[in-house]
Design an enzyme around this catalytic site. Sequence first.
Site, PDB file in Angstrom:
ATOM      1  N   TYR A 166     -15.302  11.301  -0.454  1.00 11.62           N
ATOM      2  CA  TYR A 166     -14.886  10.260   0.476  1.00 11.62           C
ATOM      3  C   TYR A 166     -15.762  10.382   1.728  1.00 11.62           C
ATOM      4  O   TYR A 166     -15.484  11.156   2.653  1.00 11.62           O
ATOM      5  CB  TYR A 166     -13.394  10.377   0.846  1.00 11.62           C
TER       6      TYR A 166
HETATM    7  N1  LIG Z   1      -8.702  10.782  -8.195  1.00  9.68           N
HETATM    8  C1  LIG Z   1      -9.356   9.671  -8.025  1.00  9.68           C
HETATM    9  O1  LIG Z   1     -10.389   9.416  -8.667  1.00  9.68           O
HETATM   10  C2  LIG Z   1      -8.825   8.671  -7.046  1.00  9.68           C
HETATM   11  C3  LIG Z   1      -9.278   7.358  -7.101  1.00  9.68           C
HETATM   12  C4  LIG Z   1      -8.743   6.439  -6.204  1.00  9.68           C
HETATM   13  C5  LIG Z   1      -7.789   6.842  -5.284  1.00  9.68           C
HETATM   14  N2  LIG Z   1      -7.392   8.140  -5.236  1.00  9.68           N
HETATM   15  C6  LIG Z   1      -6.377   8.597  -4.248  1.00  9.68           C
HETATM   16  O2  LIG Z   1      -5.310   7.673  -4.181  1.00  9.68           O
HETATM   17  C7  LIG Z   1      -5.198   7.163  -2.858  1.00  9.68           C
HETATM   18  C8  LIG Z   1      -4.707   5.735  -2.880  1.00  9.68           C
HETATM   19  O3  LIG Z   1      -5.523   4.950  -3.703  1.00  9.68           O
HETATM   20  P1  LIG Z   1      -6.068   3.507  -3.303  1.00  9.68           P
HETATM   21  O4  LIG Z   1      -6.337   3.453  -1.844  1.00  9.68           O
HETATM   22  O5  LIG Z   1      -7.127   3.211  -4.282  1.00  9.68           O
HETATM   23  O6  LIG Z   1      -4.899   2.523  -3.694  1.00  9.68           O
HETATM   24  P2  LIG Z   1      -3.419   2.159  -3.208  1.00  9.68           P
HETATM   25  O7  LIG Z   1      -2.740   3.280  -2.599  1.00  9.68           O
HETATM   26  O8  LIG Z   1      -2.853   1.503  -4.387  1.00  9.68           O
HETATM   27  O9  LIG Z   1      -3.691   1.015  -2.130  1.00  9.68           O
HETATM   28  C9  LIG Z   1      -4.013   1.322  -0.788  1.00  9.68           C
HETATM   29  C10 LIG Z   1      -4.197   0.029  -0.046  1.00  9.68           C
HETATM   30  O10 LIG Z   1      -3.008  -0.721  -0.083  1.00  9.68           O
HETATM   31  C11 LIG Z   1      -2.824  -1.415   1.113  1.00  9.68           C
HETATM   32  N3  LIG Z   1      -1.520  -1.026   1.643  1.00  9.68           N
HETATM   33  C12 LIG Z   1      -0.863   0.146   1.487  1.00  9.68           C
HETATM   34  N4  LIG Z   1       0.343   0.068   2.040  1.00  9.68           N
HETATM   35  C13 LIG Z   1       0.469  -1.174   2.554  1.00  9.68           C
HETATM   36  C14 LIG Z   1       1.489  -1.865   3.247  1.00  9.68           C
HETATM   37  N5  LIG Z   1       2.655  -1.296   3.503  1.00  9.68           N
HETATM   38  N6  LIG Z   1       1.259  -3.142   3.634  1.00  9.68           N
HETATM   39  C15 LIG Z   1       0.094  -3.764   3.346  1.00  9.68           C
HETATM   40  N7  LIG Z   1      -0.904  -3.155   2.703  1.00  9.68           N
HETATM   41  C16 LIG Z   1      -0.727  -1.881   2.302  1.00  9.68           C
HETATM   42  C17 LIG Z   1      -3.973  -1.058   2.045  1.00  9.68           C
HETATM   43  O11 LIG Z   1      -4.903  -2.119   1.861  1.00  9.68           O
HETATM   44  P3  LIG Z   1      -5.894  -2.622   2.996  1.00  9.68           P
HETATM   45  O12 LIG Z   1      -6.988  -1.621   2.953  1.00  9.68           O
HETATM   46  O13 LIG Z   1      -6.319  -3.985   2.517  1.00  9.68           O
HETATM   47  O14 LIG Z   1      -5.135  -2.613   4.283  1.00  9.68           O
HETATM   48  C18 LIG Z   1      -4.490   0.228   1.422  1.00  9.68           C
HETATM   49  O15 LIG Z   1      -5.877   0.393   1.619  1.00  9.68           O
HETATM   50  C19 LIG Z   1      -6.572   7.374  -2.225  1.00  9.68           C
HETATM   51  O16 LIG Z   1      -6.529   7.409  -0.827  1.00  9.68           O
HETATM   52  C20 LIG Z   1      -6.952   8.702  -2.837  1.00  9.68           C
HETATM   53  O17 LIG Z   1      -6.318   9.750  -2.142  1.00  9.68           O
HETATM   54  C21 LIG Z   1      -7.879   9.041  -6.111  1.00  9.68           C
END
Ligand SMILES: NC(=O)c1ccc[n+]([C@@H]2O[C@H](COP(=O)([O-])OP(=O)(O)OC[C@H]3O[C@@H](n4cnc5c(N)ncnc54)[C@H](OP(=O)(O)O)[C@@H]3O)[C@@H](O)[C@H]2O)c1
Length: 323
Positions: free
Chosen positions: A62
């Site tokens: 990241y």
């Molecule tokens: N192991 C891996 O390969 C891998 C891959 C991906 C992710 N991850 C982990 O999983 C975490 C989360 O994944 P992700 O960011 O891909 O997906 P997510 O948690 O499904 O979605 C996060 C996004 O949802 C929106 N959001 C969250 N809460 C909200 C709310 N209450 N109201 C409005 N919008 C909201 C935000 O979008 P906006 O940005 O548009 O505000 C945020 O960036 C990452 O930070 C990481 O730690 C791991």
Amino acid sequence: MTAPLQIAKRTSHVFHQPISVLGFGGSLYASFDERQVLQDFKDAIQAAFEAGINHFDTAQSYGDGQGERIFGGCLSHFERERYILASKMLLKKGKDETVEGVKASLRNLATNYLDLFYIHWPAGNTDPRPMMEGLEECRRQGLIRHIGVSNFSVEQLEVLREAGTVDVVQLCYNLLWRRHEEDLIPYCAKHGIGIFSYSSLAQGILTGKYPKEYQPAEGDARRNSVFFRPDVWPTISDAVAAMQRLADESGATLVELAMAWLLRQPAILSIIVGARSSTQIRRNIQALFASISDNVLDRLTDISDELKATIPDTGNIFQYYPE
Ligand SMILES: NC(=O)c1ccc[n+]([C@@H]2O[C@H](COP(=O)([O-])OP(=O)(O)OC[C@H]3O[C@@H](n4cnc5c(N)ncnc54)[C@H](OP(=O)(O)O)[C@@H]3O)[C@@H](O)[C@H]2O)c1
């Protein structure tokens, strides 16, 4: 004054302390964009702590260490033993470079141990076992307490387990991406491996906030996501609209439904969600307290089942295949 909401924790044989059902995802901490200031990140972590979140997830990739450094800085105000800190590293070919890589994460995060360290991705035909041996060496030295993998198939996991003990698998799981239900989830359950979901809100799609004409901005990693492909997104958008109608009808929000649906799966220990502000994390914490009937969750599964068949099997949502 009303008492702050305290979110549930699940106990498992994996960790010495119960882990919050909601994990705080740190990938947004890799960079700042025009929507972001450091204070938002600090406030989000503060709000998470106050509500009892004790699971924090980041990775070296990241922002090439930047995400770890910012995340570590924001966490440094809190007593280290009170939270479970996880990071990840891409596949290394050798044992020594693995140990050096773990030490780099420790420096970035300004801590002397990590509760959990993952191999972030498998890579081509590279043998993951030397890296696993390196991680076991780190465990022996007390640099890390548990070992995890992410984005590995059952077959790749079987090979890896010849070289050490995998405690946790982190996998993409949400109402739009359920390909691990058939193999990896039952495999982990059978072998006592803890499971964390990532992209639990399908990269934000399950907030219902992206309109049908939405395309992620230039520079947003979501541009590579299978969900936003021009041939896929319209179908997803329609299914999410149907889920939203169900949420409205049942007096809940879509985030409440999406989280309740994931947490109904007993194999999932903690669902990782990213948040860019204290407002977002507070809303997500609040969402955990909704009471959603089984009937609504079953109807949600039906919509998801229908959608499932239309999403191309790209292996992972990022269409990313490291060599
Ligand atoms: N192991 C891996 O390969 C891998 C891959 C991906 C992710 N991850 C982990 O999983 C975490 C989360 O994944 P992700 O960011 O891909 O997906 P997510 O948690 O499904 O979605 C996060 C996004 O949802 C929106 N959001 C969250 N809460 C909200 C709310 N209450 N109201 C409005 N919008 C909201 C935000 O979008 P906006 O940005 O548009 O505000 C945020 O960036 C990452 O930070 C990481 O730690 C791991």
